[in-house]
Scaffold this active site. Structure first.
Site, PDB file in Angstrom:
ATOM      1  N   LYS A   1      15.841 -26.876  13.647  1.00 12.48           N
ATOM      2  CA  LYS A   1      15.659 -28.301  13.328  1.00 12.48           C
ATOM      3  C   LYS A   1      14.902 -28.529  12.005  1.00 12.48           C
ATOM      4  O   LYS A   1      14.893 -29.648  11.486  1.00 12.48           O
ATOM      5  CB  LYS A   1      14.893 -29.005  14.461  1.00 12.48           C
ATOM      6  CG  LYS A   1      15.491 -28.830  15.863  1.00 12.48           C
ATOM      7  CD  LYS A   1      16.718 -29.661  16.055  1.00 12.48           C
ATOM      8  CE  LYS A   1      17.298 -29.607  17.462  1.00 12.48           C
ATOM      9  NZ  LYS A   1      16.516 -30.238  18.497  1.00 12.48           N
TER      10      LYS A   1
ATOM     11  N   GLU B   1      11.395 -44.548  21.720  1.00 14.50           N
ATOM     12  CA  GLU B   1      10.600 -43.436  21.166  1.00 14.50           C
ATOM     13  C   GLU B   1       9.725 -43.946  20.024  1.00 14.50           C
ATOM     14  O   GLU B   1       8.530 -43.609  19.930  1.00 14.50           O
ATOM     15  CB  GLU B   1      11.530 -42.339  20.650  1.00 14.50           C
ATOM     16  CG  GLU B   1      12.260 -41.592  21.767  1.00 14.50           C
ATOM     17  CD  GLU B   1      13.318 -40.633  21.276  1.00 14.50           C
ATOM     18  OE1 GLU B   1      13.704 -39.759  22.053  1.00 14.50           O
ATOM     19  OE2 GLU B   1      13.774 -40.750  20.121  1.00 14.50           O
TER      20      GLU B   1
HETATM   21  C1  5RP Z   1      16.462 -38.471  21.721  1.00 14.83           C
HETATM   22  C2  5RP Z   1      15.831 -37.720  20.619  1.00 14.83           C
HETATM   23  C3  5RP Z   1      15.601 -36.271  20.831  1.00 14.83           C
HETATM   24  O1  5RP Z   1      14.262 -36.000  20.619  1.00 14.83           O
HETATM   25  C4  5RP Z   1      16.431 -35.501  19.860  1.00 14.83           C
HETATM   26  O2  5RP Z   1      17.793 -35.887  20.001  1.00 14.83           O
HETATM   27  C5  5RP Z   1      16.308 -33.989  20.103  1.00 14.83           C
HETATM   28  O3  5RP Z   1      16.902 -33.671  21.325  1.00 14.83           O
HETATM   29  P1  5RP Z   1      16.947 -32.188  21.865  1.00 14.83           P
HETATM   30  O4  5RP Z   1      15.535 -31.780  22.156  1.00 14.83           O
HETATM   31  O5  5RP Z   1      17.804 -32.276  23.109  1.00 14.83           O
HETATM   32  O6  5RP Z   1      17.577 -31.322  20.802  1.00 14.83           O
HETATM   33  O7  5RP Z   1      15.492 -38.236  19.586  1.00 14.83           O
HETATM   34  O8  5RP Z   1      16.706 -39.808  21.357  1.00 14.83           O
END
Ligand code: 5RP
Length: 225
Positions: A125, A107
């Site tokens: 979040k 990422e």
């Molecule tokens: C994966 C990530 C995701 O973006 C993060 O964990 C958020 O995940 P979700 O949309 O399932 O809450 O960094 O490595």
């Protein structure tokens, strides 16, 4: 609206944003996780507009392929106008903690190439201070104990993510209890520990735009300075 509905709403908002802003024939940068999955599903009807996608994980690659997207190797791509990804936590400067799904290294690499990073997240979040979510750190397996000791010296409480191997063949330490007052400095500091591949602080290169799903609709937030 429940959390899944908020994720679908921001996934759709991100698809609308990308269709409006990415030029015809562009390469799309795609993140990982349940919110990124909502984006993949929402952008799928527009796949013919894109040359293809650079994916940040094997899981997203599978989902993109199932929709008929061409998957491109990042080494064959010089420009990614927009990268869309979720986050585990985001603050008002659009610094993030990421890596709950363990895809943090790829990422961060795709995000580094992208012109614009669009973070998509439900309202839970957005936090005043990063750190309640355990910070994922990807480590080379032979260095795991060493890195754990160094993270403990920083005040963290590292736990090996059991039964998990990253797409790069490495391990993840989830670090609880860090006080993240200066995300840029801590990101750089942790990256200096020998054996660390990458950590889940996305602060040196944060997001440029946050699409935040709230019960009142999707809000657009830009980084506060
Ligand atoms: C994966 C990530 C995701 O973006 C993060 O964990 C958020 O995940 P979700 O949309 O399932 O809450 O960094 O490595």
């Amino acid at each position: 609206m429940n959390q899944d509905e908020l994720k679908r709403a921001v996934g759709q908002a991100a698809a609308d944003y990308v269709v409006a802003h990415a030029p015809q024939g562009a390469v799309l940068g795609v993140g990982t996780g349940s919110t990124a999955n909502c984006f993949i599903d929402a952008i799928a009807p527009f796949k013919e507009r894109f040359r293809g996608a650079v994916s940040s994980s094997e899981a997203s690659t599978d989902r993109l392929r199932s929709h008929g997207f061409a998957i491109l190797d990042l080494n064959d791509v010089s420009e990614i106008p927009v990268y869309v990804d979720g986050a585990d936590e985001v603050n008002d400067r659009l610094h993030m903690v990421k890596g709950g799904g363990g895809a943090l290294t790829r990422e961060k690499i795709v995000a580094a190439v992208a012109d614009t990073f669009v973070c998509i997240a439900d309202a839970s979040k957005l936090v005043p201070t990063l750190g309640a979510f355990p910070l994922p750190v990807e480590v080379i397996p032979m260095a795991c104990a060493h890195v754990a000791r160094e993270l403990a010296k920083l005040g963290g409480d590292p736990h090996l993510r059991k039964g998990f191997i990253t797409d790069n063949g490495n391990l993840i330490l989830d670090v609880r209890g860090l006080s993240i007052d200066d995300p840029v400095a801590l990101e750089a500091h942790i990256n200096q520990i020998v054996g660390v591949v990458c950590n889940g602080l996305f602060a040196a290169r944060g997001a440029d735009l946050l699409l935040l799903g709230t019960p009142d609709g999707v809000r657009q937030l830009h980084p506060k300075s």
